[in-house]
Structure formats: structure tokens, C-alpha cells
Design a protein around this motif. Structure first.
Motif, short mmCIF file in Angstrom:
data_model
loop_
_atom_site.label_atom_id
_atom_site.label_comp_id
_atom_site.label_asym_id
_atom_site.label_seq_id
_atom_site.Cartn_x
_atom_site.Cartn_y
_atom_site.Cartn_z
N ARG A 131 0.84 -1.20 0.00
CA ARG A 131 0.00 0.00 0.00
C ARG A 131 0.87 1.26 0.00
O ARG A 131 1.97 1.28 0.59
CB ARG A 131 -0.92 0.01 1.21
CG ARG A 131 -0.21 0.15 2.54
CD ARG A 131 -1.17 -0.06 3.70
NE ARG A 131 -0.55 0.19 4.98
CZ ARG A 131 0.25 -0.67 5.60
NH1 ARG A 131 0.51 -1.84 5.06
NH2 ARG A 131 0.77 -0.36 6.79
N GLY A 132 0.36 2.29 -0.65
CA GLY A 132 1.10 3.53 -0.74
C GLY A 132 2.06 3.60 -1.91
O GLY A 132 2.62 4.67 -2.18
N THR A 133 2.25 2.49 -2.64
CA THR A 133 3.13 2.49 -3.81
C THR A 133 2.30 2.76 -5.07
O THR A 133 1.09 3.00 -5.01
CB THR A 133 3.86 1.15 -3.93
OG1 THR A 133 2.90 0.10 -4.17
CG2 THR A 133 4.61 0.84 -2.64
N TRP A 134 2.96 2.68 -6.22
CA TRP A 134 2.27 2.94 -7.49
C TRP A 134 1.19 1.90 -7.75
O TRP A 134 0.28 2.15 -8.56
CB TRP A 134 3.28 2.95 -8.63
CG TRP A 134 3.95 1.61 -8.85
CD1 TRP A 134 5.09 1.16 -8.27
CD2 TRP A 134 3.48 0.56 -9.70
NE1 TRP A 134 5.38 -0.12 -8.69
CE2 TRP A 134 4.41 -0.50 -9.59
CE3 TRP A 134 2.39 0.41 -10.55
CZ2 TRP A 134 4.28 -1.70 -10.29
CZ3 TRP A 134 2.25 -0.77 -11.26
CH2 TRP A 134 3.18 -1.80 -11.13
N LEU A 135 1.26 0.75 -7.08
CA LEU A 135 0.24 -0.27 -7.29
C LEU A 135 -1.14 0.20 -6.83
O LEU A 135 -2.16 -0.30 -7.31
CB LEU A 135 0.63 -1.56 -6.54
CG LEU A 135 1.82 -2.33 -7.11
CD1 LEU A 135 2.18 -3.49 -6.19
CD2 LEU A 135 1.50 -2.84 -8.51
N ASP A 136 -1.16 1.13 -5.90
CA ASP A 136 -2.45 1.64 -5.43
C ASP A 136 -3.22 2.36 -6.54
O ASP A 136 -4.43 2.56 -6.42
CB ASP A 136 -2.24 2.61 -4.26
CG ASP A 136 -2.43 1.90 -2.91
OD1 ASP A 136 -3.03 0.82 -2.91
OD2 ASP A 136 -1.98 2.44 -1.90
N SER A 137 -2.53 2.75 -7.60
CA SER A 137 -3.22 3.41 -8.72
C SER A 137 -4.11 2.44 -9.49
O SER A 137 -4.96 2.87 -10.27
CB SER A 137 -2.20 4.04 -9.67
OG SER A 137 -1.35 3.04 -10.22
N LEU A 138 -3.91 1.13 -9.27
CA LEU A 138 -4.77 0.14 -9.91
C LEU A 138 -6.18 0.18 -9.34
O LEU A 138 -7.14 -0.14 -10.04
CB LEU A 138 -4.19 -1.26 -9.72
CG LEU A 138 -2.89 -1.60 -10.46
CD1 LEU A 138 -2.41 -2.99 -10.03
CD2 LEU A 138 -3.10 -1.55 -11.96
N VAL A 139 -6.30 0.56 -8.09
CA VAL A 139 -7.61 0.49 -7.42
C VAL A 139 -8.64 1.42 -8.06
O VAL A 139 -9.75 0.97 -8.41
CB VAL A 139 -7.45 0.79 -5.91
CG1 VAL A 139 -8.80 0.78 -5.23
CG2 VAL A 139 -6.51 -0.24 -5.28
N PRO A 140 -8.35 2.72 -8.26
CA PRO A 140 -9.37 3.58 -8.88
C PRO A 140 -9.74 3.11 -10.29
O PRO A 140 -10.92 3.17 -10.68
CB PRO A 140 -8.70 4.96 -8.91
CG PRO A 140 -7.64 4.91 -7.86
CD PRO A 140 -7.16 3.50 -7.86
N ALA A 141 -8.76 2.65 -11.07
CA ALA A 141 -9.05 2.22 -12.44
C ALA A 141 -9.99 1.03 -12.46
O ALA A 141 -10.94 0.98 -13.25
CB ALA A 141 -7.74 1.88 -13.16
N THR A 142 -9.76 0.05 -11.59
CA THR A 142 -10.61 -1.15 -11.59
C THR A 142 -11.98 -0.88 -11.00
O THR A 142 -12.98 -1.45 -11.45
CB THR A 142 -9.93 -2.27 -10.79
OG1 THR A 142 -9.60 -1.79 -9.47
CG2 THR A 142 -8.66 -2.73 -11.48
N THR A 143 -12.06 0.02 -10.01
CA THR A 143 -13.38 0.34 -9.44
C THR A 143 -14.23 1.12 -10.43
O THR A 143 -15.45 0.98 -10.45
CB THR A 143 -13.23 1.13 -8.14
OG1 THR A 143 -12.35 2.25 -8.36
CG2 THR A 143 -12.66 0.26 -7.04
N VAL A 144 -13.61 1.95 -11.25
CA VAL A 144 -14.36 2.66 -12.30
C VAL A 144 -14.94 1.66 -13.28
O VAL A 144 -16.10 1.78 -13.71
CB VAL A 144 -13.45 3.68 -13.02
CG1 VAL A 144 -14.11 4.19 -14.30
CG2 VAL A 144 -13.13 4.84 -12.11
N LEU A 145 -14.17 0.65 -13.65
CA LEU A 145 -14.67 -0.37 -14.56
C LEU A 145 -15.81 -1.16 -13.93
O LEU A 145 -16.74 -1.59 -14.63
CB LEU A 145 -13.53 -1.32 -14.96
CG LEU A 145 -12.46 -0.73 -15.88
CD1 LEU A 145 -11.33 -1.73 -16.08
CD2 LEU A 145 -13.05 -0.33 -17.22
N SER A 146 -15.77 -1.35 -12.61
CA SER A 146 -16.84 -2.07 -11.93
C SER A 146 -18.14 -1.28 -11.95
O SER A 146 -19.23 -1.86 -11.89
CB SER A 146 -16.44 -2.36 -10.48
OG SER A 146 -15.30 -3.18 -10.43
#
Length: 330
Positions: A131-146
Motif C-alpha cells: 500500500r502507498g506504492t504505485w500499485l495503489d493506482s490500480l484500485v481507482p481504475a478497476t473500481t471505475v470499470l466495476s
């Protein structure tokens, strides 16, 4: 043992309640399937007025028996696998209609659901661990798709990959020039036609699993047993998998039970967009034609699938987390 008996008894009562509602609700709905069936027959050249009574007896819409007697007959027929005759696919029995469409939905939606759960859970565990790394940027992108509606995403995929690029077929579940069977050519065609519908389901649902697992990982990593494992100097992979992810995945297991049960229901919208020959398309067809018998049969199959999946996962959950048995015993 008492814990398991309670669980089984609860699901048996739930099944009986669902079966009873499945019997009562269609009989309270407006419309008459016999009238629809006769209207179709009259368009082909007319029918004998005496045929109405024969259709009523065959479809079980007006047997002349009291409601309780009809209910007992319904339970007896259901136990034998006799769900009546489908109006929308007349004169095919409901059991044959369901048997022909159910495997398509189970394979397509089932594999897509399992893939989205495994991928979303694994990514969620990794994102939560880092958490807190660049991987956290995956969360908004995937939730938008949901949040994108199924039908809109399906139409976008069709427009891009079928119409514009021509990589995948527009409609159907297999090449109509092939004979359905277990041949390699037919199976390859079914897989090819199922890629876009499966991709729609995976893309739309993976974000929820990722976000849920990520949040549970963040919460679990603050627990004392994870901190103790870190203080002992254990390897990061072991801490992430066996201490954090193993406990964080418990809510996902319960959610997977519900998703797995609803696999039988299919994705009505997705199947409609792709003209996929699954159980969702048959359900929509039954509603449009007031096909009570087919609706009852499909609802019953969905109910059994949901309750069965939840029962199995409930029993497995007690093995993964013995605290649930201890809590029920107290």
C-alpha cells in the motif's frame, strides 16, 4: 456436529420456502400462458376451441383442483424432474430447455467468475501488502470499470474488437455451420465465441474483488499476529501469504459463495447483447412470453444453486476458520 446439523437444517428450510414461493408467485401474476399459446397456434391456421382445455391440463394452469392439491402435485412433479411444458419453446419440456442452455452459462459465467475472483483477490493482496506504492493506482481504475454497466461495456467491446478490428465474432455461442458435440473443432469455436462475453464479466467484476481484498489486507496487517511474524524476521512472502492474505481472504470466500451460486442465473444482459445461448437468455424469453413453467424451472435451478453453493462454503468456512464453530457453539 451440532453446528453442521444446524446449518443443514437452516438451508433445508430456506429451500422449502423458496420452492413454495416459486409455486405461488407465478400464479399471482397477470397474464395467461394458454391464451398466448393459442394465439400463436391461431396465427398458423387456427385451433379447435376444445384444445384450450387440453392446453390448460398440459400446462397445469387450470387443473380444477384446490390450490393445496396443486401444490402437492407440483412438489411431486418437481421431485421427478417434471417442470411442465415450455410455452416459449413449445412443445419442448422445461427440463430439456434448461438442460440445453444451462451448460453454456455454467461454463462461460462460471469460468469468468472464478478467473475474476482469483485474479482480483491475488492483485488485492499484492496491492494491500504494498500500500502507498504505485500499485495503489490500480484500485481507482478497476473500481471505475466495476461501475460501468454490463451492457455498455459489452457494446464497447463488440464495437471495438468485433466491428472495428474483426478479431472476434459479433453474435452467437458457436459457428452455426458446425454440429454441436465434443469435437475439437466445435469446442474451439465455442471458446472463440465466448472470449468477449467472458471478458465483459471479468473486467466488470474484478475491481470489486481487488478493492475488498486490498482493504482487508490493510486491516489485517495491523493485527498483532502479523506484527509478531515481522518481529520474528520471517520472510516477507511467508508473512504476506500465510499470515496476512490467508486471514484477509475469509470475507472473499463468503462473497465467492454468493457469486458462484449466481453463476447459474448467468448474466442476462451480457447474454442478450451477444445473443449467447445461455440460461439468462431463456429466462428473458420466458418472461416475455409469460412462460410460467419455464420461469419456475429456472428460478428453482437458480435457488438450488445459490443455496447449495452457500452451504458448501459455509461448511468449508468452518474448517478454514474454526472460530466460527466455537462462536456458534456458545
Amino acid at each position: 456436529m451440532l453446528y453442521y446439523l444446524r446449518k443443514i437444517a437452516f438451508y433445508l428450510v430456506a429451500l422449502w420456502t423458496a420452492v413454495t414461493l416459486n409455486f405461488l408467485i407465478p400464479r399471482m401474476m397477470p397474464g395467461d400462458p394458454v391464451t398466448i399459446l393459442l394465439a400463436k397456434a391461431q396465427q398458423r391456421g387456427g385451433v379447435d376451441p376444445a384444445a384450450r382445455r387440453a392446453y390448460e391440463l398440459m400446462l397445469g394452469t387450470d387443473t380444477g383442483e384446490p390450490l393445496f392439491t396443486q401444490y402437492l402435485l407440483y412438489l411431486g412433479n418437481m421431485a421427478r424432474g417434471d417442470f411442465g411444458i415450455s410455452v416459449s419453446s413449445f412443445p419442448a419440456p422445461v427440463s430439456e430447455v434448461i438442460a440445453a442452455s444451462l451448460p453454456w452459462t455454467v461454463v462461460l459465467v462460471g469460468l469468468a467468475t472464478v478467473l475474476s475472483v482469483l485474479t482480483g483477490t491475488a492483485l488485492g493482496a499484492l496491492v494491500g501488502w504494498r500500500r502507498g506504492t504505485w500499485l495503489d493506482s490500480l484500485v481507482p481504475a478497476t473500481t471505475v470499470l466495476s461501475a460501468v454497466p454490463y451492457f455498455w461495456l459489452a457494446l464497447v467491446l463488440v464495437a471495438v474488437f468485433s466491428s472495428a478490428l474483426g478479431w472476434f465474432p459479433l453474435l452467437g455461442g458457436y459457428d452455426v455451420n458446425l454440429t454441436p458435440g465434443w469435437s475439437g473443432e466445435f469446442l474451439a469455436s465455442a471458446v472463440y465465441y465466448g472470449i468477449l462475453p467472458a471478458a465483459t464479466i471479468v473486467i466488470s467484476s474484478i475491481g470489486g474483488w481487488l478493492l475488498g481484498m486490498r482493504n482487508m489486507m490493510v486491516s489485517t496487517m495491523a493485527e498483532d499476529y502479523v506484527r509478531t511474524a515481522v518481529a520474528k524476521g520471517l520472510r516477507n512472502r511467508r508473512i504476506m501469504v500465510w499470515y496476512a492474505a490467508r486471514n484477509a481472504a475469509l470475507p472473499s470466500i463468503a462473497g465467492f459463495a454468493i457469486s458462484l451460486g449466481f453463476v447459474v442465473a448467468g448474466s442476462v444482459v451480457t447474454e442478450q447483447v451477444f445473443s449467447y445461448p445461455g440460461i439468462g437468455s431463456k429466462l428473458l424469453q420466458a418472461v416475455e412470453n409469460n412462460d410460467y413453467a419455464l420461469m419456475q424451472g429456472i428460478f428453482l435451478v437458480i435457488t438450488v444453486a445459490v443455496l447449495g453453493a452457500n452451504l458448501v462454503v459455509d461448511l468449508l468456512y468452518s474448517i478454514v476458520d474454526p472460530r466460527t464453530r466455537a462462536g456458534a457453539a456458545t
